[in-house]
Design an enzyme around this catalytic site. Structure first.
Site, mmCIF file in Angstrom:
data_model
loop_
_atom_site.group_PDB
_atom_site.id
_atom_site.type_symbol
_atom_site.label_atom_id
_atom_site.label_comp_id
_atom_site.label_asym_id
_atom_site.label_seq_id
_atom_site.Cartn_x
_atom_site.Cartn_y
_atom_site.Cartn_z
ATOM 1 N N HIS A 75 0.840 -1.192 0.000
ATOM 2 C CA HIS A 75 0.000 0.000 0.000
ATOM 3 C C HIS A 75 0.872 1.238 0.000
ATOM 4 O O HIS A 75 2.024 1.208 0.440
ATOM 5 C CB HIS A 75 -0.946 0.006 1.208
ATOM 6 C CG HIS A 75 -0.290 0.400 2.499
ATOM 7 N ND1 HIS A 75 -0.193 1.703 2.930
ATOM 8 C CD2 HIS A 75 0.317 -0.346 3.465
ATOM 9 C CE1 HIS A 75 0.426 1.740 4.087
ATOM 10 N NE2 HIS A 75 0.752 0.519 4.434
ATOM 11 N N CYS A 76 0.309 2.332 -0.547
ATOM 12 C CA CYS A 76 0.985 3.626 -0.472
ATOM 13 C C CYS A 76 0.113 4.539 0.370
ATOM 14 O O CYS A 76 -0.572 4.082 1.277
ATOM 15 C CB CYS A 76 1.244 4.190 -1.870
ATOM 16 S SG CYS A 76 -0.232 4.373 -2.881
ATOM 17 N N ALA A 77 0.120 5.824 0.097
ATOM 18 C CA ALA A 77 -0.599 6.763 0.955
ATOM 19 C C ALA A 77 -2.108 6.560 0.918
ATOM 20 O O ALA A 77 -2.800 6.789 1.914
ATOM 21 C CB ALA A 77 -0.262 8.198 0.547
#
Length: 625
Positions: free
Chosen positions: A26-28
């Site tokens: 996952h990222c932001a």
């Protein structure tokens, strides 16, 4: 089960189940899946889900945009299965070279992007503090905080070794050992002193600073390690592998890394930086127009990861001119969203536009783009134009960045060089960003957009009355259940009883059948069948939650008669459920029925009944005048 765990379970089911997931990070704001077969994912249902902002298929990844709470959803998702371990032997996803490169870069950088951004912002603020005379570089406060801020970048190859090993399916601890070797004090000191070194007569090229803060050499080294380790695991007897395989990997990879991979990686990295800087040197203004105008398009398709190595290489060489040109593009989306806030008549869109403006200030634009500007089209175009103008201004001023961080207003102190403390770059970047923000705001007003509130109003407005005025009509929902009416504030769940999810009532059912309370579309259907969301043809968003904590039954006792995306008529059977099985599990069977977008209406009124039959009128929705 928490809301985040419900979202995780739902998303996992709609991407094709855990057997279809090769890996996930996952990222932001996004869950970034690599799926074995993207055709098995129910993309339309995901896009229609109220908990999902958008779905993007790009760069070999299947990206589900969740929002700022994505890390919590990710933790719940990883609790369902260790995807990155269970499918370690899955065949690597095929695709064109660009997609594969983007996938590799994003998978390696995403896990520690937050830490890197936080360290970069801290480093920038420490430079600002020195510039303004708030502290000195000999103080304990500065030394302690700078060691954290700078330490991550100094020993960046160590962290990259670990995440690269996860991506390339090789032993992460052997990879970390290689990363530590690259930044070992003896190697760094030898490079700094310009000492000539050789390995069995073969010269070792270290460069002026060694490999501190480098990116490409360690990634290439770990990639090669993955093949070397697999080879030795095949030829070394299993009872000797725990000691012999690591030993052989070290004996092979240490000289190969320092003699061949390291210098080649450095050369390749320098070539990337030189290629970008050559283009930038031809016309900084043109570079600013292109990057400022198209950056959000790159982000939408996940292509922005391809620019991360360029920024890191530039920083390794002293300064980066790319990142400052991106700041106007990010804040321009916020300016467009703020204009939407003032222009729209939709209460729901107003709230989303205002919150999205705030998140864009901190560099998180996915909620802004997918929730506000892109669906409305013209605000997105306005923001891209404004981003190009602001980027051109920053490019013209030749602003440079000296510390990595997320592209946000918090990045501004990073534009101050540590040696000269010259604040002109910060000021010019702030001016360019302000230009983009204000211009996006103005252009959104000029271009305008189709307000969903006005479209909804037109859809429910009958023909003109004899006086020539138009009047909105209230509409009625029928009961989806047969049973006893219970006030919503008596529901044994604070989320429903507080009205946080919307207005409505609850029913204590005596028959295990749930029917459609209006004509419309099934927009949410949990895999377990315990909750259904329906959007009526009038636009009311109705959530029906059978029992409390019934998701824990994992679908036992629930039979789905429809699927997400189905068009239904009032009175159609949606779910059959076993009341006795729910009670036997010790769970309340009380079922809230709420209008989740009640803020879009003047009121949602019950009819003061105590008992109800399915199909009877029981909620009246009053539109705004």
């Amino acid at each position: 089960m928490s809301k985040n765990s419900e979202i995780a379970a739902k998303v996992l089911d709609l991407v094709g189940g855990k057997e279809n997931v090769q890996s996930v990070v996952h990222c932001a704001t996004r869950l970034r899946f690599v799926l074995n077969d993207e055709g098995k994912a129910d993309t339309e249902s995901l896009k229609a889900d109220s908990d999902v902002i958008q779905v993007v298929q790009s760069g070999g990844q299947y990206q589900v945009v969740i929002g700022s709470h994505v890390s919590d959803v990710y933790q719940e998702l990883m609790g369902l299965a260790n995807f990155n371990g269970e499918n370690a032997n899955a065949e690597a996803k095929k695709g064109n070279p660009l997609n594969q490169l983007v996938d590799v870069i994003s998978s390696i950088f995403t896990p520690f992007l937050g830490a890197m951004a936080g360290a970069g912002v801290l480093k920038g603020f420490l430079t600002l503090a020195l510039t303004l005379g708030w502290t000195t570089d000999t103080s304990g406060l500065y030394t302690v905080l700078f060691s954290v801020a700078d330490g991550l970048f100094t020993y960046l190859p160590v962290i990259l070794a670990f995440t690269a090993a996860q991506k390339f399916k090789t032993n992460p601890y052997l990879a970390v050992a290689l990363g530590m070797a690259l930044v070992h004090p003896s190697i760094t000191a030898a490079a700094g002193a310009g000492l000539e070194m050789n390995f069995l007569g073969i010269p070792i090229i270290l460069g002026a600073t060694g490999y501190t803060s480098s990116v490409i050499p360690i990634i290439l080294a770990v990639y090669v390690q993955s093949f070397v380790e697999r080879f030795f695991k095949k030829v070394v007897p299993s009872f000797l592998q725990i000691i012999v395989v690591p030993l052989l990997v070290f004996l092979v990879m240490a000289p190969v890394t320092f003699i061949a991979i390291g210098p080649l990686g450095t050369i390749f990295g320098n070539w990337l930086g030189s290629a970008y800087n050559g283009i930038y040197g031809i016309s900084p203004i043109l570079a600013g127009i292109v990057m400022g105008g198209l950056w959000q398009v790159f982000v939408m398709f996940g292509m922005h990861w391809g620019f991360v190595p360029i920024m890191m290489v530039n920083l390794g060489q002293g300064a980066d001119s790319l990142m400052p040109m991106l700041l106007p593009a990010v804040l321009a989306q916020g300016g467009a969203a703020l204009a939407v806030f003032f222009m729209t008549k939709s209460v729901k869109l107003k709230g989303l536009a205002l919150s999205s403006t705030v998140t864009s200030i901190f560099g998180i634009t996915e909620p802004t783009v997918y929730g506000v500007t892109l669906p409305l089209k013209k605000p997105f175009i306005a923001a891209c134009i404004a981003g190009a103008v602001g980027g051109a201004f920053v490019g013209f001023q030749q602003v440079s960045n000296y510390s990595f961080g997320l592209v946000s207003l918090l990045s501004l102190p990073g534009f101050i060089p540590q040696d000269t403390k010259d604040m002109s770059g910060l000021v010019m970047a702030a001016v360019g960003t302000a230009i983009a923000f204000v211009l996006a705001f103005i252009l959104t007003y000029v271009l305008r957009f189709d307000d969903p509130a006005e479209a909804s109003e037109a859809a429910v407005t009958p023909a003109a009355t004899p006086t020539g005025t138009k009047k909105l009509e209230r509409f009625v929902l029928t009961s989806p259940l047969e049973g006893k009416i219970v006030p919503l504030n008596d529901v044994p769940d604070p989320v429903f009883s507080s009205g946080a999810l919307g207005k409505g009532v609850a029913v204590e059912p005596i028959v295990g059948e749930l029917y459609a309370p209006a004509d419309g579309e099934i927009t949410t259907l949990f895999p377990t069948g315990h909750a259904v969301g329906l959007t009526s043809t009038e636009g009311a968003e109705i959530l029906m939650h059978i029992g409390m904590d019934t998701v824990s039954l994992e679908g036992e006792g629930f039979e789905k008669m429809v699927k997400q995306g189905d068009k239904v008529k009032k009175g159609d059977l949606l779910i059959r459920f076993d009341i006795e099985k729910i009670k036997a599990a010790g769970l309340p069977v009380i079922t809230p029925v709420v209008v989740t977008n009640a803020n879009d209406y003047l009121d949602v009124l019950d009819m003061n009944q105590t008992e109800i039959l399915s199909g009877e009128e029981f909620l009246t929705i009053v539109p705004n005048e």
